[in-house]
Design a protein around this motif. Structure first.
Motif, mmCIF file in Angstrom:
data_model
loop_
_atom_site.group_PDB
_atom_site.id
_atom_site.type_symbol
_atom_site.label_atom_id
_atom_site.label_comp_id
_atom_site.label_asym_id
_atom_site.label_seq_id
_atom_site.Cartn_x
_atom_site.Cartn_y
_atom_site.Cartn_z
ATOM 1 N N VAL A 47 0.832 -1.203 0.000
ATOM 2 C CA VAL A 47 0.000 0.000 0.000
ATOM 3 C C VAL A 47 0.868 1.256 0.000
ATOM 4 O O VAL A 47 0.530 2.257 -0.650
ATOM 5 C CB VAL A 47 -0.985 -0.001 1.197
ATOM 6 N N TYR A 48 2.021 1.202 0.667
ATOM 7 C CA TYR A 48 2.885 2.384 0.690
ATOM 8 C C TYR A 48 3.737 2.495 -0.571
ATOM 9 O O TYR A 48 4.142 3.610 -0.943
ATOM 10 C CB TYR A 48 3.738 2.388 1.954
ATOM 11 N N ILE A 77 -4.231 9.387 0.769
ATOM 12 C CA ILE A 77 -3.197 9.961 -0.101
ATOM 13 C C ILE A 77 -3.362 9.462 -1.534
ATOM 14 O O ILE A 77 -3.283 10.244 -2.495
ATOM 15 C CB ILE A 77 -1.794 9.604 0.429
ATOM 16 N N ILE A 78 -3.603 8.168 -1.685
ATOM 17 C CA ILE A 78 -3.774 7.587 -3.024
ATOM 18 C C ILE A 78 -4.960 8.219 -3.745
ATOM 19 O O ILE A 78 -4.861 8.600 -4.922
ATOM 20 C CB ILE A 78 -3.948 6.059 -2.922
ATOM 21 N N LEU A 79 -6.090 8.349 -3.059
ATOM 22 C CA LEU A 79 -7.290 8.926 -3.674
ATOM 23 C C LEU A 79 -7.072 10.390 -4.042
ATOM 24 O O LEU A 79 -7.481 10.831 -5.120
ATOM 25 C CB LEU A 79 -8.482 8.784 -2.724
ATOM 26 N N PHE A 80 -6.417 11.144 -3.156
ATOM 27 C CA PHE A 80 -6.140 12.557 -3.443
ATOM 28 C C PHE A 80 -5.288 12.679 -4.704
ATOM 29 O O PHE A 80 -5.605 13.463 -5.617
ATOM 30 C CB PHE A 80 -5.428 13.205 -2.252
ATOM 31 N N CYS A 81 -4.183 11.921 -4.758
ATOM 32 C CA CYS A 81 -3.294 11.991 -5.917
ATOM 33 C C CYS A 81 -3.991 11.531 -7.190
ATOM 34 O O CYS A 81 -3.814 12.137 -8.257
ATOM 35 C CB CYS A 81 -2.047 11.128 -5.668
ATOM 36 N N PHE A 139 -4.384 1.798 6.375
ATOM 37 C CA PHE A 139 -5.520 1.901 5.463
ATOM 38 C C PHE A 139 -5.984 3.346 5.284
ATOM 39 O O PHE A 139 -5.931 3.888 4.178
ATOM 40 C CB PHE A 139 -6.668 1.027 5.960
ATOM 41 N N VAL A 140 -6.405 3.995 6.365
ATOM 42 C CA VAL A 140 -7.027 5.319 6.254
ATOM 43 C C VAL A 140 -6.053 6.334 5.658
ATOM 44 O O VAL A 140 -6.380 7.029 4.682
ATOM 45 C CB VAL A 140 -7.526 5.800 7.632
ATOM 46 N N ILE A 141 -4.849 6.438 6.227
ATOM 47 C CA ILE A 141 -3.882 7.437 5.754
ATOM 48 C C ILE A 141 -3.414 7.147 4.324
ATOM 49 O O ILE A 141 -3.495 8.025 3.451
ATOM 50 C CB ILE A 141 -2.686 7.533 6.724
ATOM 51 N N PRO A 142 -2.904 5.932 4.021
ATOM 52 C CA PRO A 142 -2.418 5.702 2.644
ATOM 53 C C PRO A 142 -3.513 5.779 1.589
ATOM 54 O O PRO A 142 -3.292 6.326 0.507
ATOM 55 C CB PRO A 142 -1.808 4.297 2.713
#
Length: 351
Positions: free
Chosen positions: A126-127, A218-222, A212-215
């Motif tokens: 995920v990271y 970030i993925i959705l924002f990018c 889960f929540v943090i990564p």
């Protein structure tokens, strides 16, 4: 007695100390419909293991042995392939475990090591996807300010840090995984033994937030910003470098596949934690969460097989590299054979 997969699942397997006779830590009666899932799990695991090892080794060979050095995006994708390969190498042990009715035959060290490898994939992949998302975000949304951030040496350093961070997130597996005989099931099981329900909830909550929540945020924002940038470029007929556009198309497909494969598992894991904390209740809901936990776990595993296929189907640059790699390998092999033939001819001449 057949042990339910929910009792000793892959990632969050625990035995409740408050209610040792129940599989889910509540007074709910155990669900008896696991036979159909247990009988098919080993076959599915071995199938995706075989495909995953072959395909990810192929990807790594193309990236690492191609005559041109890897780009930043390819460095991240190759580390993702290593993460997937680690997972594939761990799965046969769980296939044997399930076939053995969850009676762990491999000892304490492999109990910890195998589950550490699985958790490294879950936390690490995920990271690596986060790094890939940020790289595409910098390349398309802020192309003028990317500078040093997108140099290969910094990408390699970022990958080393992510492996270390993934290991830190996996430490509960190393610390709390144990092999013990469970008389209520008549098996010697490999499971998470927290010995404290409050500690379990705290660690599970921290893992949900950090893994889960943090990564995913970030993925959705990018991803949203990348998509908006591509639309603007299309409207304004602005053309970025073709290599960047091709890489972005592949990355967006990989991101979408990752979200489809892994988000359901993390959502169900979150529901499981809420049930353990008694913020949600219901025996029927426990059964649904247990079944979905198993099904979505295998959906997540399938992502490790899907990624290499996407590189070939969508990645035009990857296909080009693969063709050049095979041509390069063929030339080397031909040269080796010719050299061997000439040496044999020289020896015959001397005789």
């Amino acid at each position: 007695m057949t042990l339910a997969p929910s009792s000793i699942p892959f990632f969050s397997a625990t035995v409740s100390h408050g209610a040792p006779n129940s599989t889910n830590g509540t007074s709910c009666p155990p669900y008896d419909g696991w036979e159909w899932l247990s009988s098919n799990q080993p076959v599915y695991i071995l199938l995706i293991m075989a495909l995953g090892i072959v395909l990810n080794v192929f990807v790594l060979m193309v990236f690492l042995f191609h005559k041109k050095p890897c780009t930043v995006a390819e460095i991240y994708l190759s580390n993702l392939a290593v993460s997937d390969l680690v997972l594939m190498c761990c799965l046969p042990f769980w296939a044997v475990n399930i076939y053995n009715d969850f009676d762990w035959p491999f000892g304490r060290f492999l109990c910890k090591a195998v589950n550490l490898g699985i958790k490294l994939n879950v936390n690490g992949s995920v990271y690596f996807i986060v790094l890939i998302s940020i790289d595409r975000y910098m390349a398309l949304v802020h192309p003028m300010s990317q500078g040093r951030m997108r140099r290969p040496k910094y990408a390699k350093l970022a990958c080393v840090l992510m492996w270390g961070f993934g290991f830190i997130l996996s430490l509960p597996t190393v610390i709390f995984r144990e092999v013990k005989y469970l008389p209520e099931y008549s098996v010697t099981a490999c499971f998470l033994d927290y010995q404290n329900d409050a500690l379990q909830l705290i660690l599970d909550g921290m893992l949900i937030i950090s893994g889960f929540v943090i990564p995913i945020s970030i993925i959705l924002f990018c991803t949203v910003k990348i998509t908006q940038s591509l639309k603007i470029q299309a409207v304004e007929r602005f053309s970025a470098e073709k290599t960047e556009q091709r890489a972005t198309t592949l990355i967006l497909v990989v991101l979408l596949a990752f979200l489809i494969c892994w988000v359901p598992f993390h959502v169900v894991t979150t529901l499981e934690v809420l049930l353990k904390a008694e913020l949600l209740k219901g025996c029927r809901l426990w059964d649904i969460v247990d079944i979905c936990n198993q099904l979505f776990t295998y959906l997540g595993f399938s992502n490790s097989v899907l990624n290499p296929l996407l590189y070939v189907i969508v990645g035009k640059n990857f296909r080009k590299k693969a063709r050049e790699f095979f041509k390069q390998w063929s030339i080397r092999r031909t040269g080796t054979l010719e050299s061997s033939s000439s040496q044999l001819s020289s020896l015959k001449t001397l005789k």
